[in-house]
Design a protein around this motif. Structure first.
Motif, PDB file in Angstrom:
ATOM      1  N   GLY A 132       0.785  -1.225   0.000  1.00 17.98           N
ATOM      2  CA  GLY A 132       0.000   0.000   0.000  1.00 17.98           C
ATOM      3  C   GLY A 132       0.817   1.274   0.000  1.00 17.98           C
ATOM      4  O   GLY A 132       0.265   2.359   0.226  1.00 17.98           O
ATOM      5  N   ALA A 133       2.135   1.167  -0.245  1.00 22.64           N
ATOM      6  CA  ALA A 133       2.979   2.365  -0.210  1.00 22.64           C
ATOM      7  C   ALA A 133       2.579   3.336  -1.311  1.00 22.64           C
ATOM      8  O   ALA A 133       2.161   2.938  -2.401  1.00 22.64           O
ATOM      9  N   MET A 134       2.731   4.622  -1.006  1.00 20.71           N
ATOM     10  CA  MET A 134       2.406   5.682  -1.958  1.00 20.71           C
ATOM     11  C   MET A 134       3.663   6.474  -2.276  1.00 20.71           C
ATOM     12  O   MET A 134       4.645   6.431  -1.548  1.00 20.71           O
ATOM     13  N   GLY A 135       3.607   7.220  -3.353  1.00 18.44           N
ATOM     14  CA  GLY A 135       4.672   8.138  -3.702  1.00 18.44           C
ATOM     15  C   GLY A 135       4.070   9.351  -4.371  1.00 18.44           C
ATOM     16  O   GLY A 135       2.838   9.444  -4.538  1.00 18.44           O
ATOM     17  N   THR A 136       4.898  10.305  -4.753  1.00 18.14           N
ATOM     18  CA  THR A 136       4.394  11.511  -5.409  1.00 18.14           C
ATOM     19  C   THR A 136       5.165  11.777  -6.694  1.00 18.14           C
ATOM     20  O   THR A 136       6.376  11.592  -6.753  1.00 18.14           O
ATOM     21  N   ASN A 137       4.441  12.196  -7.716  1.00 18.87           N
ATOM     22  CA  ASN A 137       5.021  12.683  -8.966  1.00 18.87           C
ATOM     23  C   ASN A 137       4.579  14.125  -9.166  1.00 18.87           C
ATOM     24  O   ASN A 137       3.465  14.506  -8.766  1.00 18.87           O
ATOM     25  N   GLU A 138       5.430  14.916  -9.782  1.00 18.13           N
ATOM     26  CA  GLU A 138       5.112  16.329  -9.976  1.00 18.13           C
ATOM     27  C   GLU A 138       5.330  16.744 -11.424  1.00 18.13           C
ATOM     28  O   GLU A 138       6.267  16.299 -12.068  1.00 18.13           O
ATOM     29  N   ILE A 139       4.446  17.614 -11.889  1.00 18.46           N
ATOM     30  CA  ILE A 139       4.625  18.316 -13.154  1.00 18.46           C
ATOM     31  C   ILE A 139       4.664  19.797 -12.800  1.00 18.46           C
ATOM     32  O   ILE A 139       3.733  20.306 -12.169  1.00 18.46           O
ATOM     33  N   GLU A 140       5.733  20.496 -13.184  1.00 21.04           N
ATOM     34  CA  GLU A 140       5.870  21.904 -12.818  1.00 21.04           C
ATOM     35  C   GLU A 140       5.966  22.771 -14.066  1.00 21.04           C
ATOM     36  O   GLU A 140       6.634  22.425 -15.039  1.00 21.04           O
ATOM     37  N   GLU A 141       5.289  23.894 -14.016  1.00 21.78           N
ATOM     38  CA  GLU A 141       5.308  24.851 -15.113  1.00 21.78           C
ATOM     39  C   GLU A 141       5.039  26.248 -14.543  1.00 21.78           C
ATOM     40  O   GLU A 141       4.041  26.466 -13.842  1.00 21.78           O
ATOM     41  N   SER A 142       5.947  27.174 -14.806  1.00 20.59           N
ATOM     42  CA  SER A 142       5.764  28.581 -14.416  1.00 20.59           C
ATOM     43  C   SER A 142       5.475  28.751 -12.928  1.00 20.59           C
ATOM     44  O   SER A 142       4.631  29.567 -12.529  1.00 20.59           O
ATOM     45  N   GLY A 143       6.157  27.976 -12.096  1.00 23.68           N
ATOM     46  CA  GLY A 143       5.988  28.107 -10.655  1.00 23.68           C
ATOM     47  C   GLY A 143       4.763  27.420 -10.089  1.00 23.68           C
ATOM     48  O   GLY A 143       4.428  27.606  -8.908  1.00 23.68           O
ATOM     49  N   VAL A 144       4.078  26.632 -10.906  1.00 24.01           N
ATOM     50  CA  VAL A 144       2.904  25.883 -10.455  1.00 24.01           C
ATOM     51  C   VAL A 144       3.193  24.393 -10.590  1.00 24.01           C
ATOM     52  O   VAL A 144       3.628  23.941 -11.649  1.00 24.01           O
ATOM     53  N   ARG A 145       2.962  23.654  -9.526  1.00 22.23           N
ATOM     54  CA  ARG A 145       3.191  22.209  -9.548  1.00 22.23           C
ATOM     55  C   ARG A 145       1.868  21.462  -9.414  1.00 22.23           C
ATOM     56  O   ARG A 145       1.076  21.756  -8.515  1.00 22.23           O
ATOM     57  N   LEU A 146       1.659  20.533 -10.301  1.00 23.51           N
ATOM     58  CA  LEU A 146       0.580  19.562 -10.121  1.00 23.51           C
ATOM     59  C   LEU A 146       1.218  18.336  -9.473  1.00 23.51           C
ATOM     60  O   LEU A 146       2.089  17.702 -10.076  1.00 23.51           O
ATOM     61  N   THR A 147       0.825  18.035  -8.254  1.00 24.74           N
ATOM     62  CA  THR A 147       1.339  16.864  -7.549  1.00 24.74           C
ATOM     63  C   THR A 147       0.305  15.764  -7.586  1.00 24.74           C
ATOM     64  O   THR A 147      -0.883  16.006  -7.302  1.00 24.74           O
ATOM     65  N   MET A 148       0.742  14.571  -7.930  1.00 23.32           N
ATOM     66  CA  MET A 148      -0.127  13.399  -7.989  1.00 23.32           C
ATOM     67  C   MET A 148       0.392  12.362  -7.010  1.00 23.32           C
ATOM     68  O   MET A 148       1.550  11.955  -7.085  1.00 23.32           O
ATOM     69  N   VAL A 149      -0.451  11.976  -6.067  1.00 25.03           N
ATOM     70  CA  VAL A 149      -0.094  10.925  -5.110  1.00 25.03           C
ATOM     71  C   VAL A 149      -0.461   9.594  -5.753  1.00 25.03           C
ATOM     72  O   VAL A 149      -1.640   9.284  -5.930  1.00 25.03           O
ATOM     73  N   TRP A 150       0.570   8.831  -6.113  1.00 28.70           N
ATOM     74  CA  TRP A 150       0.322   7.618  -6.879  1.00 28.70           C
ATOM     75  C   TRP A 150       0.422   6.369  -6.005  1.00 28.70           C
ATOM     76  O   TRP A 150       1.093   6.357  -4.968  1.00 28.70           O
ATOM     77  N   THR A 151      -0.276   5.363  -6.424  1.00 32.56           N
ATOM     78  CA  THR A 151      -0.138   4.003  -5.902  1.00 32.56           C
ATOM     79  C   THR A 151       0.084   3.092  -7.102  1.00 32.56           C
ATOM     80  O   THR A 151      -0.117   3.506  -8.249  1.00 32.56           O
ATOM     81  N   ASP A 152       0.478   1.874  -6.849  1.00 30.90           N
ATOM     82  CA  ASP A 152       0.672   0.941  -7.963  1.00 30.90           C
ATOM     83  C   ASP A 152      -0.606   0.789  -8.774  1.00 30.90           C
ATOM     84  O   ASP A 152      -0.560   0.601  -9.990  1.00 30.90           O
ATOM     85  N   GLU A 153      -1.752   0.875  -8.094  1.00 29.20           N
ATOM     86  CA  GLU A 153      -3.027   0.664  -8.771  1.00 29.20           C
ATOM     87  C   GLU A 153      -3.454   1.858  -9.621  1.00 29.20           C
ATOM     88  O   GLU A 153      -4.230   1.693 -10.580  1.00 29.20           O
ATOM     89  N   THR A 154      -2.979   3.062  -9.285  1.00 27.77           N
ATOM     90  CA  THR A 154      -3.495   4.257  -9.963  1.00 27.77           C
ATOM     91  C   THR A 154      -2.459   5.015 -10.783  1.00 27.77           C
ATOM     92  O   THR A 154      -2.802   5.985 -11.458  1.00 27.77           O
TER      93      THR A 154
END
Length: 302
Positions: A146-168
């Motif tokens: 059930g461990a989670m991690g985070t991925n980020e997309i950054e543009e112009s000082g704005v980050r979209l953070t996605m908390v991911w799991t293996d399932e999602t």
């Protein structure tokens, strides 16, 4: 890439190329050169050996037991702050996002910022000796359920953070790869919200704004006056202080990873947060995966 995982497993106690071939592993010179460049293996004559910590089942079990106990103590210390964070998001109509923001922005975000500012993490800066990537590698067994991690997309000082799991992670990556995502983040950087829906692979649509013009995911300003950021800083300080009081031999990076997952478990067991079902649903649609995403925006006070 190649069969690096199998090679590294066999090399954890040292192994010769002849022995590797016995296991059906015949690494190329370029493969070994790359592993050496990433400082994953050392080569002495014909023998290869891993250069990073390897925690087997006994060491991992001991570390997780210790971190679970620490997590229970920390959970009680941050209970008021976690409740305050939940109240802020509920007031924004985003109560379902509490778990994702707490983990992605605070526990797996601001805590690392605090450790880094205290000089407790590797710098990560590239150098002549480490020209490709300069981070920390380690191996643990068994894997964390059930461990989670985070991925980020950054543009112009704005980050979209996605908390991911293996399932999602596959579904979330479709958002990250959406052609119009970066232009949407630029709109947010200018203080507006993008009204147009984003087309993602497979024909599904995802939007940052609902029919009434409200954000569908949290927008956090990375400054002290933002209540989520301010509460998050207090939580991060308490967690880091507790970790440093009881730091195992495994070191900061490995121990902190185990602690952040144990802490989320402890908070859920105490009824302070609830893990949304979408985290474990590989069929979850993008409309429900918003609970695993948030935006954070750079900006000075004022």
């Amino acid at each position: 890439m190649d069969d690096n995982g199998r090679l590294l497993f066999r090399a954890r106690l040292g192994v010769s190329r002849t022995e590797l071939r016995h296991y059906g592993i015949d690494p190329s010179d370029s493969q070994i050169a790359l592993l050496r460049a990433y400082h994953l293996i050392a080569v002495e004559g014909d023998r290869l050996a891993t250069t990073f910590p390897v925690l087997g089942s006994d060491e991992t079990a001991g570390l997780r037991t210790r971190m679970a106990g620490l997590a229970e103590a920390v959970a009680s210390e941050i209970a008021v702050d976690v409740s305050g964070l939940a109240d802020v998001l509920a007031g924004q109509g985003l109560a379902g996002c509490v778990y994702g923001v707490l983990f992605g922005y605070v526990i797996d975000g601001l805590i690392w910022d605090r450790l880094r500012s205290d000089g407790l993490l590797p710098s990560g800066e590239l150098s002549v000796e480490r020209p490709y990537w300069n981070g920390a590698f380690w191996a643990v067994y068994p894997p964390r359920e059930g461990a989670m991690g985070t991925n980020e997309i950054e543009e112009s000082g704005v980050r979209l953070t996605m908390v991911w799991t293996d399932e999602t992670v596959r579904s979330l990556n479709r958002v990250a790869d959406a052609p119009a995502l970066r232009s949407a983040l630029r709109v947010v950087s200018r203080g507006s919200l993008p009204r147009a829906a984003l087309a993602v692979e497979g024909g599904e649509m995802w939007t940052l704004v609902d029919d009434e013009g409200r954000p569908t995911i949290p927008i956090i300003r990375r400054r002290d006056s933002d209540p989520v950021h301010g509460i998050g800083l207090r939580i991060a300080e308490k967690v880091v202080s507790a970790l440093l009081r009881d730091l195992p031999e495994a070191g900061v990076v490995a121990s902190a990873h185990e602690l952040i997952w144990s802490l989320m478990d402890a908070l859920e067991a105490a009824g302070m947060v609830r893990r949304p079902g979408t985290f474990d649903d590989p069929a979850a649609g993008l409309d429900s995966l918003g609970v695993q995403m948030f935006l954070s925006v750079d900006g000075a006070e004022g």
